[in-house]
Scaffold this motif. Sequence first.
Motif, mmCIF file in Angstrom:
data_model
loop_
_atom_site.group_PDB
_atom_site.id
_atom_site.type_symbol
_atom_site.label_atom_id
_atom_site.label_comp_id
_atom_site.label_asym_id
_atom_site.label_seq_id
_atom_site.Cartn_x
_atom_site.Cartn_y
_atom_site.Cartn_z
ATOM 1 N N CYS A 15 0.816 -1.258 -0.057
ATOM 2 C CA CYS A 15 -0.105 0.076 -0.155
ATOM 3 C C CYS A 15 0.994 1.333 0.055
ATOM 4 C CB CYS A 15 -0.836 0.098 1.088
ATOM 5 S SG CYS A 15 -1.951 1.325 1.478
ATOM 6 N N CYS A 18 -0.268 4.935 4.169
ATOM 7 C CA CYS A 18 0.298 5.369 5.619
ATOM 8 C C CYS A 18 1.847 4.446 5.693
ATOM 9 C CB CYS A 18 -0.429 5.297 6.630
ATOM 10 S SG CYS A 18 -0.950 3.769 7.397
ATOM 11 N N CYS A 22 0.938 -2.035 4.639
ATOM 12 C CA CYS A 22 0.126 -3.255 4.266
ATOM 13 C C CYS A 22 0.651 -3.809 3.236
ATOM 14 C CB CYS A 22 -1.412 -3.049 4.436
ATOM 15 S SG CYS A 22 -2.035 -2.657 6.025
ATOM 16 N N CYS A 50 -7.192 -1.034 5.655
ATOM 17 C CA CYS A 50 -8.018 -0.317 6.081
ATOM 18 C C CYS A 50 -9.006 0.428 4.671
ATOM 19 C CB CYS A 50 -7.690 1.014 6.718
ATOM 20 S SG CYS A 50 -6.812 2.271 5.490
HETATM 21 FE FE1 SF4 Z 1 -2.630 1.386 3.556
HETATM 22 FE FE2 SF4 Z 1 -4.509 1.526 5.438
HETATM 23 FE FE3 SF4 Z 1 -2.681 -0.316 5.842
HETATM 24 FE FE4 SF4 Z 1 -2.121 2.194 6.052
HETATM 25 S S1 SF4 Z 1 -3.335 1.023 7.378
HETATM 26 S S2 SF4 Z 1 -0.867 0.767 4.827
HETATM 27 S S3 SF4 Z 1 -3.342 3.048 4.523
HETATM 28 S S4 SF4 Z 1 -4.354 -0.095 3.998
#
Ligand code: SF4
Length: 694
Positions: A15, A18, A22, A50
Amino acid sequence: VIDQGTPDRAVLTTCAYCGVGCTFRAEMKGDQLVRMVPAKEGKANRGHSCVKGRFAWGYVNHPDRVLTPLIRARITDPWREVSWDEAFAFTAERFRAIQAAHGTGAIGGITSSRCTNEETFLVQKMIRTVFGNNNIDTCARVCHSPTGYGLKTTFGTSAGTQDFDSVAHADVVLVIGANPTDGHPVFAARLKKRLRQGAKLIVADPRRIDLVQGPHLRAAHHLPLRPGTNVALLTAMAHVIVTEGLTDAAFIAARCDGDAYADWAGFVAQDHLSPEATADLTGVPAADVRAAARLFATGGNGAIYYGLGVTEHSQGSTTVMAIANLAMATGNIGRPGVGVNPLRGQNNVQGSCDMGSFPHEFPGYRHVHDADTRTMLESAWGVPLSGAPGLRIPNMLDAALDGSFRGIYIQGEDLAQSDPNTNHVAAGLSAMDCVVVHDLFLNETARFAHVFLPGSTFLEKDGTFTNAERRINRVRRVMAPKAGLADWQVTQGLANAMGAGWDYPHPERIMAEIAATTPAFANVTYDLLEREGSVQWPCNDAAPLGTPVMHAEGFVRGKGLFVITDYVATDERTGPRFPLLLTTGRVLSQYNVGTQTRRTANTVWHAEDRLEIHPHDAEQRGIAEGDTVRLASRAGETTLRATITDRVAPGVVYTTFHHPDSRANVVTTDNSDWATNCPEYKVTAVQVSRTNAA
Ligand code: SF4
């Protein structure tokens, strides 16, 4: 519509929102992304995600994306579409002309924490070896640069101490200046799981964030401190721990600098730093501070997690060191369940810092003064390197106004929207002769640009991101770069137009160079990442598969260093004209200035930034729920709609900054952290009034 059919292949990647990092399976049908599925093999997320990572990828195909390089002679001219080669040649000619007229140091660049390690490494290499100076900075300047300074000073390295798995062993968790539910949701879920198992929670935050009281959860203590008083609060907690004999004497004797500890203990024991003496300053009842300090020191494994509510202050670096002091004094370093853990905002803010994006540090946090490192890099790169620290972002903008800095390459960062005091940023950019924006969209900063180089999204990238727990995750190319070149190829093209002669065939070769020149990455290869899934640095001969918990045997600097943390009030004071304090934060469904999330289907979840104001303050001003209000500070003013809530204390107002229309950074000031220039976004004296008030 999210689900677009039955996939025919899947690519494992990371991802790009943030710092949790992930792992996802990008499921494809032909060359179209069908859906993002959180992957169980991801060591940071273990199958969780998320809404942002799972659903907010529609921006990849958004019609606003610019896919052709653009140039213009003056910023008042219309853009002209050109080939990549023409864009590189135009930029190189302008940069060289600036240097010929104004000196080698008249140009510089900024790396993006959204880009891969390999991409940021190349940008800093271009600045140092082709531009010939150290005028390289990163968007981490405006978020976690105090983490780098504070943790390097006290522990010896600029990174969080633990892996995320560690929270499962914590008995007491102190969350200060962070709102993981919205900012780091997958980590928040792991934290909440541990809290449901019985771990105790202390929240230090001016606002009653969800963790304070949510479904099946209640913090043991909420310390609703006045914005700007972190150092006073943490020192008051240390006062209790030292004066009540709650320190871990054995840990301190074995692991820490004894003289520094003695000085620090004498300092925090002073009466005027006690919870009682500082209660009026912090706004937190002394009994609550005492109870929280006792719990943290005696409750078993104590872990500290913090965010931008710690760093984005004039005492951001001091606060990080106060946190480190607290962890060392209680022996909470070097094993699972404890530690000092910055929750990094951007996907690769850790990596962009690791890769040498600072004007005073080469990759691996080695100072440019260090002759041995310079000699090694000069041999590897074949050019002489400057040993003089370069300019930070705010210094570049100041130098632009006095005419000595005139050209900048900006990789994936919207300075004009995300940096403080927007009017000052605009003036600095307007004064330059060559502003190059390398991004996905024509952002606010592009209004001041002469060259626009189309960027690629994480789905078009190959390389690695490093998350908040120092975990190096592979980012795998899911689709071809829509603009024809990947970001590392763009940097290589520009560097070669200026005479570099680089011939990297693939990011794997760049990682090989990183490993060869950066000791903490010495054993990192794409083959290793393929086998292990991910590894946490340091990853070298001493730790061939990486290091989940740092400082287990000894601190990287040798002995842990206690630092005296004098509280110094911010220059930003309330008064009759500006009686309220503004602080800022995020919501779950949006990300930073919203460049990507606002261009996805989730916009409806958070369509505007609102101003939270306490019922008492709203009533005094005749403000009703949903009213449009004027928010004014010494720096500027904007308008927002009001939400009346007791989540904020009287005297404090709060907003998010995801929408350009809200112009939240027009009101923030030029104040910044004394050590790193990280802007003080979290404390602004403001007045709020109804827009139709007399
Ligand atoms: Fe992506 Fe959400 Fe995981 Fe952060 S918590 S890396 S925004 S999926």
